[in-house]
Motif scaffolding. Structure first.
Motif, PDB file in Angstrom:
ATOM      1  N   ALA A  60     -61.406  89.107  -7.690  1.00 38.94           N
ATOM      2  CA  ALA A  60     -62.599  89.837  -8.121  1.00 38.94           C
ATOM      3  C   ALA A  60     -63.670  88.885  -8.654  1.00 38.94           C
ATOM      4  CB  ALA A  60     -62.221  90.866  -9.191  1.00 38.94           C
ATOM      5  N   TYR A  61     -63.266  87.898  -9.431  1.00 38.19           N
ATOM      6  CA  TYR A  61     -64.229  86.957 -10.006  1.00 38.19           C
ATOM      7  C   TYR A  61     -64.927  86.159  -8.902  1.00 38.19           C
ATOM      8  CZ  TYR A  61     -66.256  83.020 -12.457  1.00 38.19           C
ATOM      9  OH  TYR A  61     -67.139  82.062 -12.921  1.00 38.19           O
ATOM     10  N   PHE A  62     -64.155  85.545  -8.028  1.00 37.49           N
ATOM     11  CA  PHE A  62     -64.769  84.694  -7.005  1.00 37.49           C
ATOM     12  C   PHE A  62     -65.503  85.502  -5.940  1.00 37.49           C
ATOM     13  CE2 PHE A  62     -61.824  81.610  -8.864  1.00 37.49           C
ATOM     14  CZ  PHE A  62     -62.710  80.569  -9.067  1.00 37.49           C
ATOM     15  N   TYR A  63     -65.039  86.701  -5.651  1.00 38.55           N
ATOM     16  CA  TYR A  63     -65.756  87.577  -4.730  1.00 38.55           C
ATOM     17  C   TYR A  63     -67.155  87.861  -5.274  1.00 38.55           C
ATOM     18  CZ  TYR A  63     -66.885  91.619  -1.845  1.00 38.55           C
ATOM     19  OH  TYR A  63     -67.509  92.496  -0.983  1.00 38.55           O
ATOM     20  N   SER A  64     -67.253  88.075  -6.579  1.00 39.21           N
ATOM     21  CA  SER A  64     -68.566  88.342  -7.189  1.00 39.21           C
ATOM     22  C   SER A  64     -69.482  87.123  -7.135  1.00 39.21           C
ATOM     23  CB  SER A  64     -68.398  88.810  -8.638  1.00 39.21           C
ATOM     24  OG  SER A  64     -68.056  87.730  -9.492  1.00 39.21           O
ATOM     25  N   LYS A  65     -68.911  85.945  -6.890  1.00 45.27           N
ATOM     26  CA  LYS A  65     -69.681  84.698  -6.780  1.00 45.27           C
ATOM     27  C   LYS A  65     -69.864  84.273  -5.320  1.00 45.27           C
ATOM     28  CE  LYS A  65     -69.511  84.353 -11.261  1.00 45.27           C
ATOM     29  NZ  LYS A  65     -70.633  84.812 -12.058  1.00 45.27           N
ATOM     30  N   ASN A  66     -69.484  85.157  -4.382  1.00 43.92           N
ATOM     31  CA  ASN A  66     -69.598  84.890  -2.938  1.00 43.92           C
ATOM     32  C   ASN A  66     -68.777  83.702  -2.475  1.00 43.92           C
ATOM     33  OD1 ASN A  66     -71.376  87.082  -2.322  1.00 43.92           O
ATOM     34  ND2 ASN A  66     -72.991  85.914  -3.350  1.00 43.92           N
ATOM     35  N   ILE A  67     -67.582  83.569  -3.026  1.00 44.11           N
ATOM     36  CA  ILE A  67     -66.651  82.510  -2.626  1.00 44.11           C
ATOM     37  C   ILE A  67     -65.423  83.188  -2.020  1.00 44.11           C
ATOM     38  CG2 ILE A  67     -65.168  80.630  -3.435  1.00 44.11           C
ATOM     39  CD1 ILE A  67     -67.282  80.111  -5.622  1.00 44.11           C
ATOM     40  N   ARG A  68     -65.009  82.714  -0.846  1.00 42.70           N
ATOM     41  CA  ARG A  68     -63.842  83.288  -0.167  1.00 42.70           C
ATOM     42  C   ARG A  68     -62.572  83.065  -0.976  1.00 42.70           C
ATOM     43  NH1 ARG A  68     -63.017  81.391   5.791  1.00 42.70           N
ATOM     44  NH2 ARG A  68     -62.405  79.626   4.560  1.00 42.70           N
ATOM     45  N   VAL A  69     -61.742  84.098  -1.008  1.00 38.27           N
ATOM     46  CA  VAL A  69     -60.471  84.046  -1.729  1.00 38.27           C
ATOM     47  C   VAL A  69     -59.365  84.579  -0.835  1.00 38.27           C
ATOM     48  CG1 VAL A  69     -59.180  84.862  -3.742  1.00 38.27           C
ATOM     49  CG2 VAL A  69     -61.625  84.460  -3.932  1.00 38.27           C
ATOM     50  N   PHE A  70     -58.244  83.876  -0.831  1.00 40.84           N
ATOM     51  CA  PHE A  70     -57.043  84.333  -0.160  1.00 40.84           C
ATOM     52  C   PHE A  70     -55.973  84.501  -1.223  1.00 40.84           C
ATOM     53  CE2 PHE A  70     -59.481  81.900   2.879  1.00 40.84           C
ATOM     54  CZ  PHE A  70     -59.526  82.764   3.967  1.00 40.84           C
ATOM     55  N   LYS A  71     -55.192  85.585  -1.125  1.00 36.91           N
ATOM     56  CA  LYS A  71     -54.194  85.882  -2.146  1.00 36.91           C
ATOM     57  C   LYS A  71     -52.784  85.689  -1.601  1.00 36.91           C
ATOM     58  CE  LYS A  71     -55.383  90.091  -3.059  1.00 36.91           C
ATOM     59  NZ  LYS A  71     -55.490  91.415  -3.709  1.00 36.91           N
ATOM     60  N   PHE A  72     -51.923  85.163  -2.482  1.00 34.89           N
ATOM     61  CA  PHE A  72     -50.536  84.897  -2.125  1.00 34.89           C
ATOM     62  C   PHE A  72     -49.625  85.269  -3.285  1.00 34.89           C
ATOM     63  CE2 PHE A  72     -53.346  82.081   0.120  1.00 34.89           C
ATOM     64  CZ  PHE A  72     -52.953  82.262   1.436  1.00 34.89           C
ATOM     65  N   GLU A  73     -48.358  85.402  -2.986  1.00 39.02           N
ATOM     66  CA  GLU A  73     -47.389  85.760  -4.019  1.00 39.02           C
ATOM     67  C   GLU A  73     -47.002  84.576  -4.891  1.00 39.02           C
ATOM     68  OE1 GLU A  73     -46.435  88.824  -4.910  1.00 39.02           O
ATOM     69  OE2 GLU A  73     -47.953  89.395  -3.437  1.00 39.02           O
ATOM     70  N   ASN A  74     -46.964  83.377  -4.300  1.00 41.50           N
ATOM     71  CA  ASN A  74     -46.474  82.232  -5.072  1.00 41.50           C
ATOM     72  C   ASN A  74     -47.228  80.952  -4.718  1.00 41.50           C
ATOM     73  OD1 ASN A  74     -45.116  80.996  -2.739  1.00 41.50           O
ATOM     74  ND2 ASN A  74     -43.668  82.696  -2.921  1.00 41.50           N
ATOM     75  N   LEU A  75     -46.954  79.914  -5.480  1.00 37.33           N
ATOM     76  CA  LEU A  75     -47.628  78.622  -5.317  1.00 37.33           C
ATOM     77  C   LEU A  75     -47.357  78.008  -3.957  1.00 37.33           C
ATOM     78  CD1 LEU A  75     -49.193  76.141  -6.262  1.00 37.33           C
ATOM     79  CD2 LEU A  75     -47.138  75.407  -7.502  1.00 37.33           C
ATOM     80  N   LYS A  76     -46.132  78.077  -3.482  1.00 42.89           N
ATOM     81  CA  LYS A  76     -45.809  77.468  -2.189  1.00 42.89           C
ATOM     82  C   LYS A  76     -46.653  78.072  -1.073  1.00 42.89           C
ATOM     83  CE  LYS A  76     -42.087  76.276   0.958  1.00 42.89           C
ATOM     84  NZ  LYS A  76     -40.633  76.220   1.159  1.00 42.89           N
ATOM     85  N   GLU A  77     -46.742  79.396  -1.018  1.00 46.39           N
ATOM     86  CA  GLU A  77     -47.554  80.047   0.016  1.00 46.39           C
ATOM     87  C   GLU A  77     -49.022  79.637  -0.094  1.00 46.39           C
ATOM     88  OE1 GLU A  77     -47.047  84.239  -0.461  1.00 46.39           O
ATOM     89  OE2 GLU A  77     -44.962  84.207   0.194  1.00 46.39           O
ATOM     90  N   ALA A  78     -49.536  79.615  -1.309  1.00 49.86           N
ATOM     91  CA  ALA A  78     -50.938  79.248  -1.523  1.00 49.86           C
ATOM     92  C   ALA A  78     -51.203  77.812  -1.095  1.00 49.86           C
ATOM     93  CB  ALA A  78     -51.308  79.445  -2.989  1.00 49.86           C
ATOM     94  N   TYR A  79     -50.320  76.909  -1.488  1.00 47.54           N
ATOM     95  CA  TYR A  79     -50.518  75.489  -1.177  1.00 47.54           C
ATOM     96  C   TYR A  79     -50.422  75.230   0.321  1.00 47.54           C
ATOM     97  CZ  TYR A  79     -50.214  70.404  -1.969  1.00 47.54           C
ATOM     98  OH  TYR A  79     -50.429  69.044  -1.990  1.00 47.54           O
ATOM     99  N   TYR A  80     -49.408  75.781   0.969  1.00 47.15           N
ATOM    100  CA  TYR A  80     -49.273  75.567   2.408  1.00 47.15           C
ATOM    101  C   TYR A  80     -50.502  76.082   3.154  1.00 47.15           C
ATOM    102  CZ  TYR A  80     -44.597  73.607   2.932  1.00 47.15           C
ATOM    103  OH  TYR A  80     -43.517  72.762   2.936  1.00 47.15           O
TER     104      TYR A  80
END
Length: 124
Positions: A60-80
């Motif tokens: 929600a925060y970054f969307y309001s700043k027009n920055i793309r966000v991808f969501k993941f359950e854990n750090l490994k998924e996000a990092y990969y």
């Protein structure tokens, strides 16, 4: 860049001022403190990879700043995903902005996991 000790947005804000074209990985236990990043820091972010308890708040925060966000359950998924979606070898900065207690026992534990994941990815 491993900044696993970051537990608030001010720590992340200071680090982001030093780099351009950042893929930011962040997330953790949401303790109800609002996110604040300066315009200078926001301008340095290309994309955010959010995970954990705070991923919806981060989105929600970054969307309001027009920055793309991808969501993941854990750090490994996000990092990969951050690693494999870079286009021009942008910086990947792990600066969680939140305490680790949703998925880790301490910031040291999450920092060690980030380090191990880095070694795995560099072998590929």
């Amino acid at each position: 860049i491993n900044d696993a000790k970051s537990t608030n947005s001010e720590a992340t804000n200071q680090l982001l001022k030093e780099y351009n074209n950042v893929y930011l990985i962040c997330g953790g236990f949401d303790r109800g403190i609002p996110i604040y990043l300066s315009k200078e820091s926001l301008n340095n972010i290309k994309c955010v990879f959010a995970y954990g308890d705070s991923k919806d708040k981060i989105e929600a925060y970054f969307y309001s700043k027009n920055i793309r966000v991808f969501k993941f359950e854990n750090l490994k998924e996000a990092y990969y995903n951050a690693y494999y979606n870079r286009i021009n070898k942008e910086y990947i900065i792990y600066s969680p902005m939140y305490p680790s207690y949703d998925q880790f026992n301490s910031f040291m534990e999450r920092g060690l996991l980030f380090h191990e994941l880095t070694k795995e990815l560099l072998k590929k």
